[in-house]
Design a protein around this motif. Structure first.
Motif, PDB file in Angstrom:
ATOM      1  N   ALA A  42      40.661  30.539  28.542  1.00 43.89           N
ATOM      2  CA  ALA A  42      40.015  31.852  28.459  1.00 43.89           C
ATOM      3  C   ALA A  42      40.275  32.655  29.728  1.00 43.89           C
ATOM      4  N   ALA A  43      40.176  32.009  30.882  1.00 40.67           N
ATOM      5  CA  ALA A  43      40.443  32.696  32.156  1.00 40.67           C
ATOM      6  C   ALA A  43      41.890  33.167  32.214  1.00 40.67           C
ATOM      7  N   TRP A  44      42.813  32.343  31.723  1.00 42.76           N
ATOM      8  CA  TRP A  44      44.221  32.740  31.694  1.00 42.76           C
ATOM      9  C   TRP A  44      44.423  33.936  30.767  1.00 42.76           C
ATOM     10  N   LEU A  45      43.848  33.858  29.557  1.00 42.57           N
ATOM     11  CA  LEU A  45      44.000  34.959  28.599  1.00 42.57           C
ATOM     12  C   LEU A  45      43.412  36.258  29.132  1.00 42.57           C
ATOM     13  N   ASP A  46      42.230  36.178  29.714  1.00 39.49           N
ATOM     14  CA  ASP A  46      41.499  37.376  30.120  1.00 39.49           C
ATOM     15  C   ASP A  46      41.890  37.899  31.500  1.00 39.49           C
ATOM     16  N   ARG A  73      38.670  40.850  24.830  1.00 37.79           N
ATOM     17  CA  ARG A  73      38.588  41.196  23.396  1.00 37.79           C
ATOM     18  C   ARG A  73      39.955  40.971  22.771  1.00 37.79           C
ATOM     19  N   TRP A  74      39.988  40.089  21.806  1.00 39.56           N
ATOM     20  CA  TRP A  74      41.261  39.695  21.205  1.00 39.56           C
ATOM     21  C   TRP A  74      41.213  39.768  19.693  1.00 39.56           C
ATOM     22  N   ALA A 122      42.652  26.186  22.030  1.00 31.61           N
ATOM     23  CA  ALA A 122      41.638  26.739  22.934  1.00 31.61           C
ATOM     24  C   ALA A 122      41.703  28.261  22.954  1.00 31.61           C
ATOM     25  N   ALA A 123      42.911  28.825  22.930  1.00 33.31           N
ATOM     26  CA  ALA A 123      43.065  30.279  22.919  1.00 33.31           C
ATOM     27  C   ALA A 123      42.468  30.890  21.659  1.00 33.31           C
ATOM     28  N   VAL A 124      42.701  30.270  20.528  1.00 33.19           N
ATOM     29  CA  VAL A 124      42.154  30.780  19.265  1.00 33.19           C
ATOM     30  C   VAL A 124      40.629  30.664  19.248  1.00 33.19           C
ATOM     31  N   VAL A 125      40.100  29.541  19.713  1.00 28.94           N
ATOM     32  CA  VAL A 125      38.640  29.374  19.792  1.00 28.94           C
ATOM     33  C   VAL A 125      38.041  30.486  20.653  1.00 28.94           C
TER      34      VAL A 125
END
Length: 189
Positions: free
Chosen positions: A123-127, A180-181, A148-151
């Protein structure tokens, strides 16, 4: 700022066929053939590319024709002392540990990374703020990171992680940013 992140699972490995917790291993022959068959499939609009630091992710990215830089945020879930061992062997030796690993997102019976820690890291990487520059980031990574990214993107319970199947070379596209994804399922062919 909106960005599209295309997550691609690395190619097939021996650990995958053995249902084992992987070490840093290379693609198996099947994985190499599958990656070669998909070479260039990312098209001209690939944008920037990154990959997990593992050999299997680097080989997949290179085989797909991507000039990807390794990104620690895309590393696989740390399996601790279970790394390199078949799930069946670990289950025979430590059935309570495997049960906890599969049912309690906070558990880390292998001494590695818990499911909650993995989801938080991804989540930290994505955001993380990033320049949308080309508007698209291709990331070659691991099935656990993709789950994990989808969750995280769906804001669902961590236990849903186990309901997601990710096959070698499968992909999912996430569009958005700033926490927000939206999931996007690309067309094939």
């Amino acid at each position: 700022m909106t960005i599209r992140i295309v997550l691609i699972c690395h190619g097939s490995t021996e650990a995958l066929h053995r249902a084992a917790f992987p070490l840093d291993e290379e693609l198996d022959d099947q994985g190499k053939r599958q990656v070669a068959a998909r070479r260039g499939s990312m098209g001209d609009g690939a944008g920037r590319a990154v990959c997990g630091p593992s050999l299997r992710c680097r080989q997949t990215a290179s085989g797909l024709g991507l000039a990807a830089e390794a990104d620690e945020g895309l590393r696989d879930q740390d399996a601790g002392r279970w790394a390199g061992r078949a799930l069946a062997d670990v289950r025979a030796e430590d059935p309570d540990g495997v049960r906890a690993w599969l049912t309690d997102p906070a558990a880390a019976p292998s001494g590695g990374e818990s499911l909650l820690a993995l989801i938080e890291r991804v989540a930290a990487w994505l955001d993380a703020p990033r320049d949308p520059g080309g508007g698209r980031l291709v990331a070659v990574t691991h099935a656990a990171v993709m789950r994990a990214a989808v969750v995280h993107a769906l804001g669902t319970r961590p236990e849903m992680f186990w309901s997601l199947d990710v096959e070698p070379l499968s992909s999912v596209s996430l569009t958005g940013g700033n926490g927000r994804w939206r999931l996007r399922f690309p067309q094939t062919g």
